[in-house]
Design a protein around this motif. Structure first.
Motif, mmCIF file in Angstrom:
data_model
loop_
_atom_site.group_PDB
_atom_site.id
_atom_site.type_symbol
_atom_site.label_atom_id
_atom_site.label_comp_id
_atom_site.label_asym_id
_atom_site.label_seq_id
_atom_site.Cartn_x
_atom_site.Cartn_y
_atom_site.Cartn_z
ATOM 1 N N ALA A 1 -3.997 -4.671 8.955
ATOM 2 C CA ALA A 1 -2.739 -3.980 8.658
ATOM 3 C C ALA A 1 -2.516 -2.790 9.585
ATOM 4 O O ALA A 1 -1.381 -2.485 9.968
ATOM 5 N N LEU A 2 -3.602 -2.115 9.980
ATOM 6 C CA LEU A 2 -3.465 -0.924 10.820
ATOM 7 C C LEU A 2 -3.141 -1.272 12.266
ATOM 8 O O LEU A 2 -2.483 -0.499 12.958
ATOM 9 N N GLY B 1 0.465 -5.845 6.631
ATOM 10 C CA GLY B 1 0.686 -5.329 7.972
ATOM 11 C C GLY B 1 2.017 -5.779 8.550
ATOM 12 O O GLY B 1 2.728 -4.996 9.180
ATOM 13 N N GLY C 1 0.947 3.601 9.082
ATOM 14 C CA GLY C 1 -0.293 2.950 8.663
ATOM 15 C C GLY C 1 -0.744 3.389 7.284
ATOM 16 O O GLY C 1 -1.172 2.571 6.465
ATOM 17 N N THR D 1 1.387 1.844 4.533
ATOM 18 C CA THR D 1 1.038 0.436 4.355
ATOM 19 C C THR D 1 -0.266 0.296 3.585
ATOM 20 O O THR D 1 -0.377 -0.519 2.657
ATOM 21 N N THR E 1 0.553 -1.437 12.386
ATOM 22 C CA THR E 1 1.350 -0.280 11.955
ATOM 23 C C THR E 1 0.939 1.036 12.617
ATOM 24 O O THR E 1 1.793 1.876 12.915
ATOM 25 N N SER F 1 -4.327 -8.747 3.739
ATOM 26 C CA SER F 1 -3.857 -7.480 4.302
ATOM 27 C C SER F 1 -2.950 -7.684 5.513
ATOM 28 O O SER F 1 -2.114 -6.832 5.811
ATOM 29 N N GLU G 1 -10.398 -1.327 6.630
ATOM 30 C CA GLU G 1 -9.176 -2.064 6.934
ATOM 31 C C GLU G 1 -8.907 -2.081 8.436
ATOM 32 O O GLU G 1 -9.118 -1.090 9.134
#
Length: 382
Positions: A311-312, A220, A240, A243, A315, A216, A308
């Motif tokens: 990735a966040l 991101g 976010g 993504t 983003t 992930s 998650e």
């Protein structure tokens, strides 16, 4: 027989080990975090909020709702009970329904009613901080008694709550599922109902398999470069969510395709034989009968969104605020998982992190229960 006994023992020991690990993890988190769980933790903002409000003294206070305690002091004319907290700040312990503090307005003249647990740090020109309880009550009473006009009060609403993270998490769920579910379902329909066996189909399936295996953090990085920088969305819930939607696509496509494959071909043949078009057959016969598998895919995807973090962070950001827009400086936010990571990394507050973990585990358990109920509902219906 001896060999079978050893195999049975290995099977039971493996199962017992798996269950014990789960019990230990949940038990540890409950032990460390359950003490912090309360209504304030769920409903307060994360950061303290300092606000200047204007309060006018009035009459007709409902004194029946006010009771003086051993470590508190009642100001009857204002309909409040004040106590001192451990830091030496004046705290509103109780407040009457028609107290003037309930009708306070901020400097923009918007209604900003004070409530229990709010701190009073300044009344008029008098600073209440570092006073004793009797001094604070005397200073508050004197300020209101000496003025016939409205008094400006500096109030602090304590933080330490996870409300912004809960709101951001649900925003992320609805946006990412709203983007990925239609695309994933329609992609599965194409692969199962329209695509012909050949090189193109093999390439598509290979791409889906590889998408499912990419970490992930790579998504991101892509989201940060494309959505945040190139499209200029900045750190926002929309960047976010888009993504995360890409991350969810392989799961939704694969699960939905399996659900479509489980529908007997006789359904398709009967529908076409009655004069329905292929598109009508798909949307009125195939998809309604595959709804069980599709809903399970969506629920499992929600669990992925909740869990998650990597990735966040790249983003959506890590700011503990409630997003007020989809993009821009006020659109960033921190989900529950991101805030848990930040707390452990920056402050090392294990109890607060475990309290957030309890909420996350509760959401995951509810999602799994929902998945089971959906499956049972359709099995009974059949």
């Amino acid at each position: 027989m001896k060999k079978d006994g050893i195999l049975y023992a290995c099977v039971y020991l493996s199962a017992a080990f798996t269950v014990s690990i789960l019990v230990f993890i949940i038990g540890f988190i409950l032990y460390k975090g359950l003490g912090n769980l309360n209504l304030s933790f769920l409903t307060n903002m994360w950061e303290d909020k300092t606000t200047f409000v204007v309060v006018s003294e009035n009459e007709g206070i409902d004194e029946e709702t006010i009771s003086e305690g051993l470590n508190s002091w009642e100001i009857k004319s204002l309909g409040i009970v004040i106590e001192m907290n451990e830091e030496g700040n004046a705290v509103i312990k109780q407040i009457a329904k028609n107290s003037p503090f309930k009708k306070a307005r901020n400097l923009q003249n918007n209604l900003y009613p004070l409530k229990k647990s709010d701190l009073i740090t300044k009344v008029g020109s008098t600073r209440i901080e570092d006073m004793s309880l009797s001094e604070a009550v005397s200073a508050i009473s004197q300020e209101f008694a000496a003025s016939s006009e409205a008094i400006r009060v500096k109030a602090v609403r304590p933080g330490g709550g996870i409300l912004p993270m809960c709101v951001t998490t649900f925003y992320m769920i609805f946006l990412s599922i709203g983007i990925s579910a239609p695309i994933g379902i329609l992609s599965a329909v194409y692969l199962n109902e329209y695509a012909k066996a050949g090189r193109l189909l093999r390439i598509i399936r290979f791409a889906i398999q590889n998408l499912a295996g990419i970490p992930s953090i790579i998504y991101g990085l892509f989201g940060m470069m494309f959505f945040v920088q190139i499209l200029k969305m900045q750190y926002s819930v929309l960047a976010g969510a888009m993504t995360i939607a890409i991350i969810l696509l392989p799961t939704i496509i694969s699960t939905t395709e399996e659900a479509l494959k489980a529908i007997p071909n006789t359904y398709r043949e009967s529908s076409l034989g009655l004069g329905a078009t292929k598109l009508q057959t798909i949307f009125k016969v195939i998809l309604p009968n595959a709804i069980q598998g599709i809903l399970v895919a969506v629920i499992l995807s929600i669990g992925r969104v909740v869990g998650e973090s990597a990735a966040l962070i790249l983003t959506a950001g890590t700011v503990a605020q409630i997003p007020t827009a989809l993009t821009g400086t006020s659109a960033g936010g921190s989900t529950l998982t991101v805030k848990l990571y930040w707390i452990i990394k920056e402050t090392g507050d294990l109890s607060a992190a475990c309290s957030i973990a309890i909420i996350i585990i509760g959401i995951i358990i509810l999602l799994n229960i929902g998945s089971k109920l959906i499956t049972r509902h359709f099995l009974i219906k059949k």
